[in-house]
Structure formats: C-alpha cells, structure tokens
Design a protein around this motif. Structure first.
Motif, short mmCIF file in Angstrom:
data_model
loop_
_atom_site.label_atom_id
_atom_site.label_comp_id
_atom_site.label_asym_id
_atom_site.label_seq_id
_atom_site.Cartn_x
_atom_site.Cartn_y
_atom_site.Cartn_z
N SER A 1 124.87 -3.05 66.81
CA SER A 1 126.12 -2.79 67.49
C SER A 1 125.77 -1.86 68.97
O SER A 1 124.62 -1.61 69.19
CB SER A 1 127.05 -1.78 66.81
OG SER A 1 126.41 -0.51 66.81
N GLY A 2 126.82 -1.77 69.74
CA GLY A 2 126.35 -1.22 70.93
C GLY A 2 127.67 -0.59 71.51
O GLY A 2 128.95 -1.00 70.80
N SER A 3 127.91 0.20 72.42
CA SER A 3 129.03 0.60 73.19
C SER A 3 129.07 0.02 74.57
O SER A 3 128.42 0.20 75.27
CB SER A 3 128.90 2.33 73.36
OG SER A 3 128.72 2.63 71.88
N LEU A 4 130.29 -0.38 74.79
CA LEU A 4 130.59 -1.13 76.09
C LEU A 4 131.11 -0.09 77.03
O LEU A 4 132.42 0.72 76.51
CB LEU A 4 131.79 -2.26 76.01
CG LEU A 4 132.25 -2.73 77.22
CD1 LEU A 4 131.07 -3.75 77.88
CD2 LEU A 4 133.51 -3.89 76.63
N GLY A 5 130.78 0.12 78.24
CA GLY A 5 131.53 0.90 79.28
C GLY A 5 131.55 0.23 80.61
O GLY A 5 130.66 -0.73 80.80
N GLY B 1 131.14 -2.51 90.93
CA GLY B 1 131.13 -1.63 89.80
C GLY B 1 130.07 -1.95 88.61
O GLY B 1 129.02 -2.23 89.54
N ARG B 2 130.07 -1.56 87.68
CA ARG B 2 129.16 -1.75 86.43
C ARG B 2 129.79 -2.06 85.25
O ARG B 2 130.72 -1.47 85.06
CB ARG B 2 128.55 -0.20 86.79
CG ARG B 2 127.43 -0.12 85.48
CD ARG B 2 126.61 1.33 85.60
NE ARG B 2 125.88 1.39 84.52
CZ ARG B 2 124.89 1.42 84.30
NH1 ARG B 2 124.05 0.84 85.09
NH2 ARG B 2 124.05 1.73 83.35
N VAL B 3 128.80 -2.51 84.56
CA VAL B 3 129.47 -2.87 83.11
C VAL B 3 128.23 -2.74 82.33
O VAL B 3 126.83 -3.10 82.74
CB VAL B 3 130.17 -4.41 82.90
CG1 VAL B 3 129.27 -5.40 83.25
CG2 VAL B 3 130.59 -4.59 81.64
N VAL B 4 128.38 -2.12 81.24
CA VAL B 4 126.93 -2.07 80.46
C VAL B 4 127.37 -2.06 78.60
O VAL B 4 128.54 -1.28 78.56
CB VAL B 4 126.36 -0.62 80.74
CG1 VAL B 4 127.11 0.41 80.44
CG2 VAL B 4 125.10 -0.41 80.00
N ILE B 5 126.42 -2.28 77.88
CA ILE B 5 126.45 -2.18 76.47
C ILE B 5 125.48 -1.15 76.48
O ILE B 5 124.25 -1.74 76.59
CB ILE B 5 126.42 -3.47 75.94
CG1 ILE B 5 127.67 -4.21 76.19
CG2 ILE B 5 126.30 -3.17 74.39
CD1 ILE B 5 127.78 -5.62 75.28
N ALA B 6 125.85 -0.10 76.08
CA ALA B 6 124.42 1.07 75.82
C ALA B 6 124.43 1.32 74.25
O ALA B 6 125.25 0.88 73.55
CB ALA B 6 125.13 2.38 76.57
N GLY B 7 123.62 2.08 74.20
CA GLY B 7 123.15 2.61 72.86
C GLY B 7 123.19 1.42 71.60
O GLY B 7 123.65 1.72 70.59
N ILE B 8 122.43 0.34 72.02
CA ILE B 8 122.34 -0.85 71.03
C ILE B 8 121.54 -0.34 69.87
O ILE B 8 120.52 0.29 70.07
CB ILE B 8 121.54 -2.11 71.56
CG1 ILE B 8 122.86 -2.58 72.78
CG2 ILE B 8 121.37 -2.91 70.78
CD1 ILE B 8 122.20 -3.68 73.71
#
Length: 192
Positions: free
Chosen positions: A97-101, A83-90
């Motif tokens: 801040s950032g968004s966890l997906g 799978g995948r994990v990401v903190i995007a839009g930092i």
C-alpha cells in the motif's frame, strides 16, 4: 523506473523534477505558500528539519522512485509546472500500500488537474503491484474530499492527531481504494 517514470494524458504530463526545474519550482512553491499552508504537512518545531538543496531533493525523489519507496512526480501542463502528485510511504510485503498526496497551484484549482493526475498515478501504482492506496484528508478540506469522491475512494474513518499541519497536529479522514475496486468513470483509463 527512477528518473524515467513519465505518465501522460491529453493536456497533462506527470514527470520527475529535474535540476533545471529549480527556479520554476521554487517560484511556484513561493507563489502558493499561503494557499497550501492549511493543508500541507510540515515538520513539527521540536523535530530538526533537514536543510536540503533542490538538487538533493531531486536525487532523493529519484532514489525513492528507483526503490519503489515513493512515486513523486510533478504535474506539468502546457510546458509549465502546476503542482505535484505522489504516492508516499509505500509498503510491500503483505501490505502493498501507499498514501496518495497532491497539490495544485491556486490558479489551476478546479480545473480537473488533480483528479486526472491522481487517477493516472494511482493506476500506475496498481500496475506496479500495490493493492491499496489511501488518501488522508483534513475533514474541512472540501476540495480534496471532492477529489477522493470523484475517484471512488471510500471513506473508512478518522485518524486523530494524524499529521502536523499549519502549526498543530490535525485529524484526518481516511479514504481508500484497492486494486480490486472497479475503476469506472471519466478519470480512469485515459487520465480524464
């Protein structure tokens, strides 16, 4: 940091994708297309989606990590991509801040991989200076809501028509943690 960011815990490795992963990654994505469709953001039809090779995708992710614009990592278990994990839009400056997906292959769902991977990456994000991490979840996505709750993310409200998913603009519940929130429980500190 770039291509060298690797995070691990017993039985779990978070690492950058590499060109050698192309066949395995493409097969994993194809095998899970229907499983992910109701939850995964896509480009709306009126927007032109950039056609990108896998190598270009890997380079883009490396650049995002190097510049701390995002922290995208593959989830690997027992030498296989899962799978995948990401903190995007930092965002830096006053926001920090950032968004966890995240997503995991259907055959790995319920195995505690996602909360462990999400905790590991969130803890890393706090160490590199983020103050706040959010998760945007479709209200009907019970499994993802459970992940947020297991990790102590607090529900803050709803964003109407927030992301384009599965053919339409979808509302999302917003959950968040800050660096100041206590990190207690089985997922924090050792990755599960």
């Amino acid at each position: 940091m770039g291509r060298d960011l690797v995070l691990g815990a017993p039985g779990l490795l978070l690492r950058p994708l590499a060109p050698r992963d192309e066949d395995e990654w493409m097969a994993l994505r194809a095998d899970n297309r229907d499983w992910l469709r109701p939850w995964e953001a896509t480009v709306p039809p009126e927007a032109a989606a950039a056609d990108m090779t896998f190598r270009a995708f890997v380079r883009q992710e490396r650049r995002q990590r190097r510049l701390l614009e995002a922290l995208p990592l593959a989830i690997e278990v027992d030498g296989a991509l899962a799978g995948r994990v990401v903190i995007a839009g930092i965002q830096w400056g006053a926001q920090r801040s950032g968004s966890l997906g995240y997503w995991v292959a259907r055959d790995r769902a319920g195995s505690e991989l996602v909360p462990r991977a999400a905790a590991l990456l969130t803890e890393h994000a706090f160490r590199v200076g983020l103050h706040r991490v959010e998760i945007a979840i479709r209200p009907e996505n019970a499994a993802s809501r459970r992940v947020a709750e297991k990790l102590g993310f607090v529900e803050e409200g709803r964003r109407r028509s927030y992301l384009y998913i599965d053919g339409g603009w979808r509302d999302h519940a917003i959950f968040a943690r800050t660096q100041d929130d206590p990190r207690t429980g089985r997922y924090w500190g050792v990755g599960g």
